[in-house]
Scaffold this active site. Sequence first.
Site, PDB file in Angstrom:
ATOM      1  N   HIS A 110      45.434  44.008  38.955  1.00 12.87           N
ATOM      2  CA  HIS A 110      46.535  43.273  38.328  1.00 12.87           C
ATOM      3  C   HIS A 110      46.736  43.640  36.859  1.00 12.87           C
ATOM      4  O   HIS A 110      47.720  43.213  36.254  1.00 12.87           O
ATOM      5  CB  HIS A 110      46.368  41.783  38.573  1.00 12.87           C
ATOM      6  CG  HIS A 110      46.410  41.481  40.038  1.00 12.87           C
ATOM      7  ND1 HIS A 110      47.569  41.607  40.778  1.00 12.87           N
ATOM      8  CD2 HIS A 110      45.420  41.194  40.918  1.00 12.87           C
ATOM      9  CE1 HIS A 110      47.306  41.357  42.051  1.00 12.87           C
ATOM     10  NE2 HIS A 110      46.010  41.104  42.167  1.00 12.87           N
ATOM     11  N   TYR A 133      46.554  36.623  34.061  1.00 10.45           N
ATOM     12  CA  TYR A 133      45.256  37.070  34.587  1.00 10.45           C
ATOM     13  C   TYR A 133      45.095  38.591  34.430  1.00 10.45           C
ATOM     14  O   TYR A 133      44.072  39.082  33.930  1.00 10.45           O
ATOM     15  CB  TYR A 133      45.153  36.643  36.067  1.00 10.45           C
ATOM     16  CG  TYR A 133      44.089  37.337  36.863  1.00 10.45           C
ATOM     17  CD1 TYR A 133      42.745  37.113  36.600  1.00 10.45           C
ATOM     18  CD2 TYR A 133      44.433  38.221  37.890  1.00 10.45           C
ATOM     19  CE1 TYR A 133      41.767  37.756  37.345  1.00 10.45           C
ATOM     20  CE2 TYR A 133      43.469  38.853  38.635  1.00 10.45           C
ATOM     21  CZ  TYR A 133      42.130  38.632  38.361  1.00 10.45           C
ATOM     22  OH  TYR A 133      41.163  39.269  39.089  1.00 10.45           O
TER      23      TYR A 133
HETATM   24  C1  15L Z   1      42.345  39.990  42.386  1.00 10.94           C
HETATM   25  O1  15L Z   1      42.175  40.418  41.248  1.00 10.94           O
HETATM   26  C2  15L Z   1      41.843  38.665  42.799  1.00 10.94           C
HETATM   27  O2  15L Z   1      40.690  38.277  42.075  1.00 10.94           O
HETATM   28  C3  15L Z   1      41.563  38.587  44.284  1.00 10.94           C
HETATM   29  O3  15L Z   1      41.345  37.243  44.654  1.00 10.94           O
HETATM   30  C4  15L Z   1      42.702  39.200  45.103  1.00 10.94           C
HETATM   31  O4  15L Z   1      43.803  38.373  45.056  1.00 10.94           O
HETATM   32  C5  15L Z   1      43.019  40.610  44.612  1.00 10.94           C
HETATM   33  O5  15L Z   1      43.165  40.676  43.220  1.00 10.94           O
HETATM   34  C6  15L Z   1      44.292  41.211  45.245  1.00 10.94           C
HETATM   35  O6  15L Z   1      45.072  41.822  44.528  1.00 10.94           O
HETATM   36  O7  15L Z   1      44.430  41.109  46.457  1.00 10.94           O
END
Ligand code: 15L
Length: 273
Positions: A110, A133
Amino acid sequence: MKLILLTGAAGGVAQMIRPLLREHYRLRLSDRQPIADLPLGDESVPADLGDMAAVGRAVAGVDGIVHLGGFSLESDWETIRAANIDGAYNLFEAARVAGVRRIVFASSNHAVGYYPRSQTIPADTTVRPDTRYGLSKAFGEALGSLYADKYGAEVLSVRIGHIGLRPKSIRDLAIWLSPNDFVQLIRIGLETPGLRHEIVYGMSDNARAWWDNANARRLGYRPVDRAEDHAAGVLAADAGPSGDPRDDLNQGGMFCVAEAMQMPNREKGETVD
Ligand code: 15L
Protein backbone atom coordinates in the site's frame (compact mmCIF):
# COMPACT_ATOMS: atom_id res chain seq x y z
CA MET A 1 21.29 -19.38 17.61
CA LYS A 2 20.70 -15.65 17.23
CA LEU A 3 18.04 -13.99 19.38
CA ILE A 4 15.49 -12.16 17.22
CA LEU A 5 12.82 -9.75 18.44
CA LEU A 6 9.46 -10.10 16.73
CA THR A 7 7.15 -7.11 17.25
CA GLY A 8 3.43 -7.49 16.63
CA ALA A 9 4.04 -11.04 17.78
CA ALA A 10 0.43 -11.74 18.76
CA GLY A 11 -0.86 -10.79 15.28
CA GLY A 12 -2.06 -13.12 12.56
CA VAL A 13 1.03 -12.83 10.35
CA ALA A 14 3.36 -13.44 13.30
CA GLN A 15 1.40 -16.51 14.28
CA MET A 16 1.88 -17.95 10.79
CA ILE A 17 5.65 -17.44 10.77
CA ARG A 18 6.65 -18.03 14.40
CA PRO A 19 7.00 -21.83 14.05
CA LEU A 20 9.05 -21.40 10.84
CA LEU A 21 11.35 -18.77 12.35
CA ARG A 22 11.92 -20.93 15.42
CA GLU A 23 13.78 -23.45 13.22
CA HIS A 24 16.50 -20.80 12.74
CA TYR A 25 16.35 -18.38 15.66
CA ARG A 26 15.58 -17.98 19.32
CA LEU A 27 12.57 -15.68 19.53
CA ARG A 28 11.70 -12.77 21.78
CA LEU A 29 8.01 -12.03 21.23
CA SER A 30 6.67 -8.56 21.82
CA ASP A 31 3.17 -7.14 21.58
CA ARG A 32 1.16 -4.74 23.71
CA GLN A 33 -0.03 -7.57 25.94
CA PRO A 34 2.05 -10.53 27.20
CA ILE A 35 1.90 -13.42 24.72
CA ALA A 36 -0.71 -16.01 25.69
CA ASP A 37 0.57 -19.59 25.88
CA LEU A 38 4.19 -18.57 25.44
CA PRO A 39 5.97 -21.47 23.75
CA LEU A 40 8.75 -23.09 25.75
CA GLY A 41 12.06 -21.41 24.90
CA ASP A 42 10.54 -18.13 23.62
CA GLU A 43 10.93 -14.91 25.59
CA SER A 44 8.13 -12.39 26.01
CA VAL A 45 8.77 -8.66 26.51
CA PRO A 46 5.50 -6.72 26.16
CA ALA A 47 5.83 -3.17 24.81
CA ASP A 48 3.50 -0.49 23.53
CA LEU A 49 5.29 0.93 20.47
CA GLY A 50 4.37 4.42 21.68
CA ASP A 51 6.39 3.93 24.86
CA MET A 52 10.08 4.48 24.02
CA ALA A 53 11.29 3.09 27.36
CA ALA A 54 9.30 -0.12 26.88
CA VAL A 55 10.53 -0.46 23.29
CA GLY A 56 14.07 0.01 24.64
CA ARG A 57 13.56 -2.96 26.98
CA ALA A 58 12.21 -5.06 24.11
CA VAL A 59 15.20 -4.44 21.81
CA ALA A 60 17.92 -4.74 24.50
CA GLY A 61 20.35 -7.54 23.77
CA VAL A 62 18.81 -8.95 20.57
CA ASP A 63 20.77 -9.74 17.40
CA GLY A 64 18.07 -8.52 15.04
CA ILE A 65 14.49 -7.32 14.81
CA VAL A 66 11.53 -8.27 12.62
CA HIS A 67 9.17 -5.31 12.94
CA LEU A 68 5.63 -6.46 12.22
CA GLY A 69 4.06 -4.28 14.93
CA GLY A 70 1.68 -1.41 14.28
CA PHE A 71 -1.75 -0.95 12.73
CA SER A 72 -2.07 -3.03 9.57
CA LEU A 73 -5.11 -1.52 7.84
CA GLU A 74 -6.47 1.94 6.98
CA SER A 75 -7.63 4.04 9.90
CA ASP A 76 -7.89 7.61 11.18
CA TRP A 77 -4.72 9.67 11.41
CA GLU A 78 -4.42 9.45 15.21
CA THR A 79 -4.37 5.67 15.07
CA ILE A 80 -1.92 5.50 12.16
CA ARG A 81 0.36 8.17 13.59
CA ALA A 82 0.58 6.59 17.03
CA ALA A 83 1.08 2.98 15.92
CA ASN A 84 2.99 3.34 12.65
CA ILE A 85 4.72 6.74 12.60
CA ASP A 86 5.66 7.19 16.27
CA GLY A 87 5.85 3.41 16.70
CA ALA A 88 8.30 2.87 13.82
CA TYR A 89 10.40 5.84 14.89
CA ASN A 90 10.61 4.54 18.46
CA LEU A 91 11.61 1.10 17.19
CA PHE A 92 14.42 2.36 14.92
CA GLU A 93 15.65 4.85 17.51
CA ALA A 94 15.59 2.35 20.39
CA ALA A 95 17.49 -0.13 18.20
CA ARG A 96 20.13 2.50 17.41
CA VAL A 97 20.58 3.37 21.08
CA ALA A 98 20.83 -0.35 21.99
CA GLY A 99 23.32 -1.04 19.18
CA VAL A 100 20.99 -3.40 17.29
CA ARG A 101 21.73 -2.91 13.61
CA ARG A 102 19.65 -5.54 11.80
CA ILE A 103 16.02 -4.72 11.14
CA VAL A 104 13.52 -6.33 8.80
CA PHE A 105 10.71 -3.81 8.34
CA ALA A 106 7.30 -5.14 7.31
CA SER A 107 6.34 -2.54 4.73
CA SER A 108 3.31 -2.98 2.52
CA ASN A 109 2.19 -2.92 -1.10
CA HIS A 110 0.00 0.00 0.00
CA ALA A 111 3.07 2.27 -0.10
CA VAL A 112 2.69 1.98 -3.90
CA GLY A 113 -1.00 1.06 -4.13
CA TYR A 114 -2.03 3.79 -6.57
CA TYR A 115 0.02 2.34 -9.41
CA PRO A 116 -2.30 0.72 -11.96
CA ARG A 117 -2.30 -3.04 -12.26
CA SER A 118 -1.35 -2.59 -15.93
CA GLN A 119 2.08 -1.30 -14.87
CA THR A 120 4.95 -3.48 -13.65
CA ILE A 121 6.90 -1.52 -11.05
CA PRO A 122 10.40 -2.08 -9.65
CA ALA A 123 11.38 -1.71 -5.99
CA ASP A 124 13.00 1.70 -6.54
CA THR A 125 9.90 3.35 -7.97
CA THR A 126 8.51 6.57 -6.44
CA VAL A 127 5.99 5.77 -3.71
CA ARG A 128 2.27 6.25 -4.45
CA PRO A 129 0.52 5.50 -1.14
CA ASP A 130 -3.16 4.59 -1.34
CA THR A 131 -4.03 5.30 2.32
CA ARG A 132 -2.75 6.96 5.49
CA TYR A 133 -1.64 3.41 6.31
CA GLY A 134 0.36 3.16 3.04
CA LEU A 135 1.85 6.56 3.74
CA SER A 136 3.04 5.33 7.14
CA LYS A 137 4.70 2.35 5.44
CA ALA A 138 6.51 4.70 3.03
CA PHE A 139 7.64 6.60 6.16
CA GLY A 140 8.96 3.37 7.68
CA GLU A 141 10.94 2.63 4.50
CA ALA A 142 12.38 6.14 4.65
CA LEU A 143 13.33 5.59 8.29
CA GLY A 144 15.21 2.47 7.20
CA SER A 145 17.06 4.50 4.60
CA LEU A 146 17.96 7.26 7.10
CA TYR A 147 19.13 4.86 9.79
CA ALA A 148 21.21 2.88 7.29
CA ASP A 149 22.88 5.92 5.74
CA LYS A 150 23.38 7.92 8.91
CA TYR A 151 23.83 5.32 11.65
CA GLY A 152 25.01 2.16 9.87
CA ALA A 153 21.80 0.18 10.36
CA GLU A 154 21.25 -2.84 8.09
CA VAL A 155 17.64 -2.83 6.98
CA LEU A 156 15.43 -4.81 4.62
CA SER A 157 12.02 -3.28 3.89
CA VAL A 158 9.66 -5.94 2.59
CA ARG A 159 6.67 -4.49 0.70
CA ILE A 160 4.36 -7.31 1.63
CA GLY A 161 1.56 -8.24 -0.77
CA HIS A 162 -1.01 -10.48 0.92
CA ILE A 163 0.19 -13.12 3.36
CA GLY A 164 -1.94 -16.19 3.81
CA LEU A 165 -1.79 -19.95 3.66
CA ARG A 166 -3.14 -19.71 0.10
CA PRO A 167 -4.32 -16.95 -2.32
CA LYS A 168 -8.05 -16.26 -2.00
CA SER A 169 -8.84 -13.62 -4.65
CA ILE A 170 -7.82 -12.66 -8.20
CA ARG A 171 -5.78 -9.83 -6.70
CA ASP A 172 -4.02 -12.35 -4.45
CA LEU A 173 -2.93 -14.31 -7.54
CA ALA A 174 -0.61 -11.36 -8.28
CA ILE A 175 0.50 -10.45 -4.76
CA TRP A 176 0.27 -13.56 -2.57
CA LEU A 177 3.15 -14.27 -0.17
CA SER A 178 3.29 -17.64 1.55
CA PRO A 179 4.53 -17.74 5.16
CA ASN A 180 7.38 -19.97 3.99
CA ASP A 181 8.57 -17.47 1.37
CA PHE A 182 8.21 -14.61 3.84
CA VAL A 183 10.57 -16.41 6.20
CA GLN A 184 13.05 -16.81 3.33
CA LEU A 185 12.94 -13.01 2.83
CA ILE A 186 13.30 -12.40 6.57
CA ARG A 187 16.38 -14.61 6.66
CA ILE A 188 17.86 -12.65 3.73
CA GLY A 189 17.23 -9.48 5.74
CA LEU A 190 18.78 -10.86 8.90
CA GLU A 191 21.75 -12.67 7.35
CA THR A 192 22.94 -10.93 4.15
CA PRO A 193 26.42 -9.51 4.83
CA GLY A 194 26.93 -5.82 4.13
CA LEU A 195 23.24 -4.94 3.77
CA ARG A 196 22.44 -1.22 3.94
CA HIS A 197 18.80 -0.37 3.15
CA GLU A 198 17.08 -2.45 0.50
CA ILE A 199 13.46 -2.64 -0.60
CA VAL A 200 11.99 -5.86 -1.96
CA TYR A 201 8.49 -7.04 -2.78
CA GLY A 202 7.04 -9.63 -0.47
CA MET A 203 5.43 -11.99 -2.95
CA SER A 204 5.80 -15.65 -3.83
CA ASP A 205 6.56 -16.94 -7.35
CA ASN A 206 3.41 -15.44 -8.90
CA ALA A 207 2.91 -15.69 -12.68
CA ARG A 208 0.44 -12.75 -12.63
CA ALA A 209 2.73 -10.44 -10.61
CA TRP A 210 2.73 -6.69 -11.30
CA TRP A 211 5.99 -6.15 -9.41
CA ASP A 212 9.50 -6.63 -10.76
CA ASN A 213 11.27 -8.35 -7.87
CA ALA A 214 14.77 -8.20 -9.39
CA ASN A 215 16.18 -6.66 -6.22
CA ALA A 216 14.99 -9.61 -4.14
CA ARG A 217 16.46 -12.04 -6.69
CA ARG A 218 19.76 -10.14 -6.59
CA LEU A 219 19.81 -10.68 -2.82
CA GLY A 220 19.29 -14.43 -3.32
CA TYR A 221 15.51 -14.77 -2.96
CA ARG A 222 14.15 -17.90 -4.68
CA PRO A 223 10.46 -18.22 -3.77
CA VAL A 224 9.18 -21.77 -3.66
CA ASP A 225 5.41 -21.25 -3.56
CA ARG A 226 3.32 -20.30 -6.63
CA ALA A 227 -0.04 -18.54 -6.58
CA GLU A 228 -0.86 -20.06 -9.96
CA ASP A 229 -1.08 -23.52 -8.38
CA HIS A 230 -4.25 -22.25 -6.68
CA ALA A 231 -5.63 -20.28 -9.65
CA ALA A 232 -8.43 -22.62 -10.75
CA GLY A 233 -10.08 -22.65 -7.32
CA VAL A 234 -9.61 -18.89 -6.84
CA LEU A 235 -11.10 -18.02 -10.25
CA ALA A 236 -14.10 -20.29 -9.67
CA ALA A 237 -14.82 -18.67 -6.29
CA ASP A 238 -14.08 -15.00 -7.12
CA ALA A 239 -17.06 -12.64 -6.89
CA GLY A 240 -15.81 -10.54 -9.84
CA PRO A 241 -15.08 -6.81 -10.16
CA SER A 242 -16.48 -4.43 -7.53
CA GLY A 243 -17.54 -1.93 -10.20
CA ASP A 244 -15.39 0.85 -8.71
CA PRO A 245 -12.45 1.48 -11.08
CA ARG A 246 -10.23 2.72 -8.22
CA ASP A 247 -10.66 -0.65 -6.54
CA ASP A 248 -10.56 -2.81 -9.69
CA LEU A 249 -7.73 -1.13 -11.62
CA ASN A 250 -5.23 -0.03 -8.98
CA GLN A 251 -2.77 -2.34 -7.28
CA GLY A 252 -3.97 -1.39 -3.80
CA GLY A 253 -7.52 -2.56 -4.54
CA MET A 254 -10.09 -1.58 -1.95
CA PHE A 255 -7.49 0.39 0.04
CA CYS A 256 -7.71 3.00 -2.77
CA VAL A 257 -11.34 3.54 -1.75
CA ALA A 258 -11.36 2.86 2.00
CA GLU A 259 -11.25 5.47 4.77
CA ALA A 260 -11.24 3.01 7.67
CA MET A 261 -11.13 -0.76 8.07
CA GLN A 262 -11.70 -3.16 10.95
CA MET A 263 -8.80 -5.15 12.34
CA PRO A 264 -9.66 -8.85 12.58
CA ASN A 265 -11.22 -9.64 15.95
CA ARG A 266 -9.13 -12.52 17.25
CA GLU A 267 -11.50 -13.17 20.13
CA LYS A 268 -14.16 -13.99 17.53
CA GLY A 269 -11.71 -16.24 15.69
CA GLU A 270 -11.21 -13.81 12.75
CA THR A 271 -7.81 -14.00 11.04
CA VAL A 272 -5.96 -12.16 8.26
CA ASP A 273 -5.83 -15.31 6.17
C1 15L B 1 -1.82 -5.09 3.95
O1 15L B 1 -0.88 -4.30 4.06
C2 15L B 1 -2.62 -5.49 5.12
O2 15L B 1 -1.89 -5.44 6.33
C3 15L B 1 -3.24 -6.86 4.96
O3 15L B 1 -4.19 -7.08 5.97
C4 15L B 1 -3.86 -7.04 3.57
O4 15L B 1 -5.01 -6.29 3.48
C5 15L B 1 -2.85 -6.68 2.48
O5 15L B 1 -2.22 -5.46 2.71
C6 15L B 1 -3.47 -6.63 1.06
O6 15L B 1 -3.15 -5.71 0.32
O7 15L B 1 -4.20 -7.55 0.73
